[in-house]
Design a protein around this motif. Structure first.
Motif, short mmCIF file in Angstrom:
data_model
loop_
_atom_site.label_atom_id
_atom_site.label_comp_id
_atom_site.label_asym_id
_atom_site.label_seq_id
_atom_site.Cartn_x
_atom_site.Cartn_y
_atom_site.Cartn_z
N ARG A 102 12.31 -2.88 -5.89
CA ARG A 102 11.60 -1.76 -6.54
C ARG A 102 10.14 -1.77 -6.11
N ARG A 103 9.56 -2.95 -6.02
CA ARG A 103 8.15 -3.03 -5.62
C ARG A 103 7.99 -2.56 -4.17
N THR A 109 4.02 -1.50 -9.00
CA THR A 109 2.88 -2.44 -8.98
C THR A 109 2.95 -3.31 -10.22
N ASP A 110 2.12 -4.32 -10.27
CA ASP A 110 2.08 -5.16 -11.47
C ASP A 110 1.77 -4.32 -12.71
N LYS A 115 3.82 -1.79 -17.83
CA LYS A 115 4.17 -0.68 -18.72
C LYS A 115 5.66 -0.71 -19.05
N LYS A 116 6.46 -1.02 -18.05
CA LYS A 116 7.91 -1.05 -18.26
C LYS A 116 8.31 -2.22 -19.17
N VAL A 117 7.71 -3.37 -18.94
CA VAL A 117 8.02 -4.54 -19.77
C VAL A 117 7.76 -4.20 -21.23
N CYS A 130 10.80 -9.57 -12.84
CA CYS A 130 10.93 -10.29 -11.57
C CYS A 130 9.56 -10.48 -10.90
N VAL A 131 9.36 -11.68 -10.40
CA VAL A 131 8.16 -12.00 -9.63
C VAL A 131 8.59 -12.84 -8.42
N GLY A 132 7.71 -12.91 -7.44
CA GLY A 132 8.05 -13.73 -6.28
C GLY A 132 7.22 -13.33 -5.08
#
Ligand code: PGA
Length: 255
Positions: A102-103, A109-110, A115-117, A130-132
């Motif tokens: 998605r990114r 973006t972060d 906003k979604k979180v 998800c991060v990485g």
């Protein structure tokens, strides 16, 4: 503090509604023969959610349902988008947010991830954030700083209760769908650093409740090694989640 392991299948853009129904039924049949300790979730494409949700309900399956993305508004003129409350209405418990695909392909973006979180929590569900890092970031030895920043921004502005329920999936981009993985120890180092980052904002007792998953080329052959690490609380599984037997073998490794 014991955290219940979570093994979530990310079906990406692979299954039709009918294929998804067959897959979840096959997974459920295999799980039924086991004494499963981990929580198991599947994340079909939007169009498969209804069929899978119905099956889960009618057959009383102990499988949680997740979506792969959502918008942050609860409604509006956003053609093609799906609001969190629409997913809650289909009995989704989880929403994957900020997957690297998605990114990369959809410009997330972060800040949009954050906003979604928050929107997912507000709708009563749990985000799998998800991060990485990319290979370039890893080779520059900047993985932990990069991931810490993603976590700090992505998880900003939560209540302590929300923060404690958060699920973070650490997925090195170079490990997704490639067959390459970090060592379990290296994955655990990043998972620990994710927890410490949340601990600095929300306090260590909250951070101790956050589940941190590892994702990226998890297979039945390597799952146990990752799941044995103290800061790794399960996995986000892509390719290997598309076959019932390999997915369930990974679930078995989570004890
Ligand atoms: P993979 O994908 O297991 O196919 O590497 C993981 C993911 O993208 O979540």
């Amino acid at each position: 503090m014991s955290r219940r392991m979570l093994v979530a299948g990310n079906w990406k853009m692979y299954t039709t509604s009918g294929e998804g129904a067959t897959l979840v039924q096959d997974v459920a049949d295999l799980l039924e023969m086991l004494d499963v300790e981990a929580e198991v979730a599947v994340c079909p494409p939007f169009t498969g959610l209804k069929a899978v949700s119905t099956l889960i309900e009618l057959d009383h399956l102990t499988i949680a349902l997740g979506a792969q993305d959502c918008h942050w508004e609860s409604e509006g003129a956003y053609t093609g988008a799906i609001a969190p409350r629409m997913l809650a209405d289909l009995r989704c418990s989880y929403v994957i947010v900020g997957h690297s695909e998605r990114r990369e392909y959809f410009g997330e973006t972060d800040e949009t991830v954050n906003k979604k979180v928050r929107a997912v929590f507000d709708a009563g569900m749990t985000p799998i954030m998800c991060v990485g890092e990319s290979l370039a970031v890893r080779e520059a030895l900047e993985t932990e700083a990069f991931v810490r920043q993603q976590v700090r921004i992505g998880a900003e502005g939560l209540t302590p209760e929300q923060a404690a329920r958060l699920v973070v999936a650490y997925e090195p981009i170079w490990a997704i769908g490639t067959g390459r993985t970090p060592t379990p120890e290296a994955a655990n180092d990043v998972a620990r650093s994710i927890r410490a980052t949340l601990g600095a904002v929300y306090g260590p007792p909250v951070a101790m409740q956050v589940r941190v998953l590892y994702g990226g080329s998890v297979k039945p052959e390597n799952a146990k090694m990752f799941f044995e690490e103290p800061d790794v609380d399960g996995g986000l599984i892509g390719g290997a989640a598309l076959k019932a037997d390999s997915f369930v073998d990974i679930v078995k490794a989570a004890r």
